[in-house]
Design a protein around this motif. Sequence first.
Motif, PDB file in Angstrom:
ATOM      1  N   LEU A 198       0.836  -1.198   0.000  1.00  0.00           N
ATOM      2  CA  LEU A 198       0.000   0.000   0.000  1.00  0.00           C
ATOM      3  C   LEU A 198       0.872   1.249   0.000  1.00  0.00           C
ATOM      4  CD1 LEU A 198      -2.540  -1.056   2.776  1.00  0.00           C
ATOM      5  CD2 LEU A 198      -2.952  -1.085   0.301  1.00  0.00           C
ATOM      6  N   VAL A 199       0.505   2.220  -0.825  1.00  0.00           N
ATOM      7  CA  VAL A 199       1.198   3.505  -0.879  1.00  0.00           C
ATOM      8  C   VAL A 199       0.181   4.590  -0.552  1.00  0.00           C
ATOM      9  CG1 VAL A 199       2.681   5.019  -2.245  1.00  0.00           C
ATOM     10  CG2 VAL A 199       2.575   2.564  -2.772  1.00  0.00           C
ATOM     11  N   THR A 200       0.552   5.514   0.335  1.00  0.00           N
ATOM     12  CA  THR A 200      -0.384   6.559   0.737  1.00  0.00           C
ATOM     13  C   THR A 200      -0.886   7.366  -0.460  1.00  0.00           C
ATOM     14  OG1 THR A 200      -0.686   8.567   2.047  1.00  0.00           O
ATOM     15  CG2 THR A 200       1.558   8.098   1.284  1.00  0.00           C
ATOM     16  N   PRO A 201      -2.197   7.585  -0.562  1.00  0.00           N
ATOM     17  CA  PRO A 201      -2.723   8.437  -1.630  1.00  0.00           C
ATOM     18  C   PRO A 201      -2.217   9.874  -1.555  1.00  0.00           C
ATOM     19  CG  PRO A 201      -4.463   7.043  -0.739  1.00  0.00           C
ATOM     20  CD  PRO A 201      -3.275   6.883   0.167  1.00  0.00           C
ATOM     21  N   ASP A 202      -1.681  10.291  -0.401  1.00  0.00           N
ATOM     22  CA  ASP A 202      -1.107  11.630  -0.289  1.00  0.00           C
ATOM     23  C   ASP A 202       0.081  11.834  -1.229  1.00  0.00           C
ATOM     24  OD1 ASP A 202      -2.942  12.274   1.619  1.00  0.00           O
ATOM     25  OD2 ASP A 202      -1.578  12.095   3.324  1.00  0.00           O
ATOM     26  N   THR A 203       0.582  10.751  -1.802  1.00  0.00           N
ATOM     27  CA  THR A 203       1.713  10.837  -2.727  1.00  0.00           C
ATOM     28  C   THR A 203       1.411  11.781  -3.884  1.00  0.00           C
ATOM     29  OG1 THR A 203       2.441   8.605  -2.149  1.00  0.00           O
ATOM     30  CG2 THR A 203       3.240   9.479  -4.236  1.00  0.00           C
ATOM     31  N   THR A 204       0.152  11.860  -4.283  1.00  0.00           N
ATOM     32  CA  THR A 204      -0.199  12.754  -5.390  1.00  0.00           C
ATOM     33  C   THR A 204       0.054  14.211  -5.042  1.00  0.00           C
ATOM     34  OG1 THR A 204      -2.500  12.799  -4.632  1.00  0.00           O
ATOM     35  CG2 THR A 204      -1.924  11.188  -6.330  1.00  0.00           C
ATOM     36  N   GLU A 205       0.060  14.550  -3.739  1.00  0.00           N
ATOM     37  CA  GLU A 205       0.257  15.926  -3.309  1.00  0.00           C
ATOM     38  C   GLU A 205       1.695  16.220  -2.900  1.00  0.00           C
ATOM     39  OE1 GLU A 205      -2.521  16.813  -0.228  1.00  0.00           O
ATOM     40  OE2 GLU A 205      -4.233  16.047  -1.349  1.00  0.00           O
ATOM     41  N   VAL A 206       2.405  15.218  -2.408  1.00  0.00           N
ATOM     42  CA  VAL A 206       3.728  15.479  -1.832  1.00  0.00           C
ATOM     43  C   VAL A 206       4.870  15.003  -2.719  1.00  0.00           C
ATOM     44  CG1 VAL A 206       2.795  15.381   0.498  1.00  0.00           C
ATOM     45  CG2 VAL A 206       3.764  13.310  -0.510  1.00  0.00           C
ATOM     46  N   SER A 207       4.558  14.362  -3.837  1.00  0.00           N
ATOM     47  CA  SER A 207       5.615  13.915  -4.743  1.00  0.00           C
ATOM     48  C   SER A 207       5.176  14.198  -6.171  1.00  0.00           C
ATOM     49  CB  SER A 207       5.913  12.427  -4.508  1.00  0.00           C
ATOM     50  OG  SER A 207       7.087  12.054  -5.208  1.00  0.00           O
ATOM     51  N   SER A 208       5.746  13.469  -7.142  1.00  0.00           N
ATOM     52  CA  SER A 208       5.463  13.746  -8.559  1.00  0.00           C
ATOM     53  C   SER A 208       5.075  12.477  -9.314  1.00  0.00           C
ATOM     54  CB  SER A 208       6.692  14.387  -9.211  1.00  0.00           C
ATOM     55  OG  SER A 208       7.092  15.554  -8.529  1.00  0.00           O
ATOM     56  N   PRO A 209       3.963  11.830  -8.909  1.00  0.00           N
ATOM     57  CA  PRO A 209       3.588  10.575  -9.586  1.00  0.00           C
ATOM     58  C   PRO A 209       2.967  10.787 -10.960  1.00  0.00           C
ATOM     59  CG  PRO A 209       1.980  11.119  -7.914  1.00  0.00           C
ATOM     60  CD  PRO A 209       3.081  12.129  -7.774  1.00  0.00           C
ATOM     61  N   GLU A 210       2.577  12.017 -11.256  1.00  0.00           N
ATOM     62  CA  GLU A 210       2.048  12.391 -12.579  1.00  0.00           C
ATOM     63  C   GLU A 210       0.894  11.480 -13.007  1.00  0.00           C
ATOM     64  OE1 GLU A 210       5.445  12.577 -15.182  1.00  0.00           O
ATOM     65  OE2 GLU A 210       6.487  14.009 -13.897  1.00  0.00           O
ATOM     66  N   THR A 211       1.139  10.489 -13.843  1.00  0.00           N
ATOM     67  CA  THR A 211       0.068   9.643 -14.381  1.00  0.00           C
ATOM     68  C   THR A 211      -0.384   8.556 -13.417  1.00  0.00           C
ATOM     69  OG1 THR A 211       1.723   8.194 -15.408  1.00  0.00           O
ATOM     70  CG2 THR A 211       0.865   9.998 -16.742  1.00  0.00           C
ATOM     71  N   VAL A 212       0.313   8.403 -12.312  1.00  0.00           N
ATOM     72  CA  VAL A 212      -0.008   7.330 -11.365  1.00  0.00           C
ATOM     73  C   VAL A 212      -0.940   7.857 -10.285  1.00  0.00           C
ATOM     74  CG1 VAL A 212       0.940   5.634  -9.741  1.00  0.00           C
ATOM     75  CG2 VAL A 212       2.225   6.245 -11.801  1.00  0.00           C
ATOM     76  N   SER A 213      -2.004   7.116 -10.018  1.00  0.00           N
ATOM     77  CA  SER A 213      -2.917   7.428  -8.919  1.00  0.00           C
ATOM     78  C   SER A 213      -2.894   6.273  -7.922  1.00  0.00           C
ATOM     79  CB  SER A 213      -4.335   7.665  -9.455  1.00  0.00           C
ATOM     80  OG  SER A 213      -4.817   6.505 -10.115  1.00  0.00           O
ATOM     81  N   PHE A 214      -3.542   6.484  -6.791  1.00  0.00           N
ATOM     82  CA  PHE A 214      -3.430   5.502  -5.707  1.00  0.00           C
ATOM     83  C   PHE A 214      -4.818   5.124  -5.215  1.00  0.00           C
ATOM     84  CE2 PHE A 214       0.353   7.965  -6.119  1.00  0.00           C
ATOM     85  CZ  PHE A 214       1.341   6.990  -6.147  1.00  0.00           C
ATOM     86  N   ALA A 215      -5.148   3.863  -5.412  1.00  0.00           N
ATOM     87  CA  ALA A 215      -6.478   3.364  -5.077  1.00  0.00           C
ATOM     88  C   ALA A 215      -6.689   3.357  -3.571  1.00  0.00           C
ATOM     89  CB  ALA A 215      -6.659   1.961  -5.651  1.00  0.00           C
ATOM     90  N   SER A 216      -7.947   3.276  -3.183  1.00  0.00           N
ATOM     91  CA  SER A 216      -8.341   3.282  -1.775  1.00  0.00           C
ATOM     92  C   SER A 216      -7.570   2.243  -0.965  1.00  0.00           C
ATOM     93  CB  SER A 216      -9.836   2.985  -1.668  1.00  0.00           C
ATOM     94  OG  SER A 216     -10.196   2.596  -0.364  1.00  0.00           O
ATOM     95  N   LEU A 217      -7.014   2.693   0.155  1.00  0.00           N
ATOM     96  CA  LEU A 217      -6.268   1.770   1.020  1.00  0.00           C
ATOM     97  C   LEU A 217      -7.176   0.685   1.577  1.00  0.00           C
ATOM     98  CD1 LEU A 217      -4.177   4.411   3.023  1.00  0.00           C
ATOM     99  CD2 LEU A 217      -3.402   3.037   1.075  1.00  0.00           C
TER     100      LEU A 217
END
Length: 503
Positions: free
Chosen positions: A161-180
């Motif tokens: 599992l990767v925190t969905p906050d990654t979209t705000e604090v890093s640069s995943p660009e095309t990658v999103s993070f599904a519900s934990l």
Amino acid sequence: MSFPIRSTAFAALAAVLLAVSSAFAEPTTVTFVHTNDMDRMEASGGKGGLANLMAVVKAERAAGEHVIFTHGGDAISPSLLSGFDKGAHMIDLLNAADVDIMVLGNHEFDFGPKVAMERIAEATFPILGTNAIDSDGEIIDGAIASWTTKAGEFTIGFFGLVTPDTTEVSSPETVSFASLEATSREMSAKLREEGADLVVALSHTGIEEDFDLVNAGTGIDILLSGHDHLLMSYYNGKIAMMESAAQADYVSVLEVTMDRVERRGKQRFVWSPSFRTIPTAGMEGDAEMAAKVDSYLKKLSLELDVEIGTTTTQLDSRRASVRGGENAIGNLISDAIRKGVEADVAITNGGGIRGDKIYDAGTVLTRRDIQTELPFGNTTVKLEVTGAQIVEALENGFSQVENGAGRFPSVSGMTVTWDAKAPAGSRVKSVMVGDSPIDAAKNYTLAANDYIAGGGDGYSVFKDAKNLIDPAAAQLMALMVVDYVEAAGEIAPAVENRLVPAE
């Protein structure tokens, strides 16, 4: 004639007893050796680093029959060398450490998904990214959804599992993070259907997210976490959770004894945890890993001697200059961090600028110069603060100027009029943010180093501020300045009346 009959009966009975006994697995202990948030390859102050970590891992592997070495994410960034090789050295070192299984962390996306995929491809160990979904609807290339291994007669299933906050604090660009929670429910059920006795979530998630998962009844047995840099072990009688601080200053060990027992005529799987914490301070590191780390430190030394740009104005980082008034190098650093996190304003403390030298106009700056000026490994955080909190912070910054205190501020995005002769606590006379007077009730975004954001140098007002980019997700301050100078090629920082003495 009776002897053969008795022998046959005995043999049949023995066969039945053997079958019954073999239906019950022997109790088995598996040892999880866990680290997380480890981007620093070398020890610091005699603790942490890969050589010390490797010494612990080898000792545990020698002592236990079933040992699983897990990594809770955040390896390739931020560090000085990762600013130059985008984390390739850390994957090479973790390959040498023979990691069993790792999960992606938010810092694996600091250089974008393309680099993340390159690092994943270089790893000789599996990397979980179960909820890291690319634009094609699939898990990011190279990462896997689950991993299973055996310990005796028992099967252990992992998902990541990767925190969905990654979209705000890093640069995943095309990658999103599904519900934990949804991912956990789905994967726990799937792994059990596939024969897993014990389900382990290897996660890079915040502490609130961790406890949400624990309390949601998602089917997880064990949560091995990262992201918060917490040293923690927890067991509520049903779910065990563990996190191992950061940088291998401590190594967390979880021993799980697994068994099958008969209850009401049915075999049931049972397990019990035992926690250990191993501090690495003062231990003798693994010599082979130490040599490999040293080779990269030598490479870093060469990388630091790379030219990054020219200053056409004088930069004065002498102690009295950065702690006594507005100065060009303080302006340079505060501008760089404000731009780096796209904040409205920035504050940094003079005590964090340590070169104590003058760079004449025309000096060609190197990466080593910036590292010399900012040697503490501070990261740049982004806070949401009110105008009133900014003024309170500035009052603290000016409060001990007569003593040459390190709290003296350098700012960006602001013009501050202040009176050194006024009593401490009432020295700020006016503040302009851009072209407008500061609004005490308005929210602003602020860039600052993690030290003062945590209350260091008397900046306690920031401890109550909302984190938009917290230390666990932040990037190195020095690298932001390097990137800023490199992008410009030629810089001309100057004293430009950001801090205006009252007349």
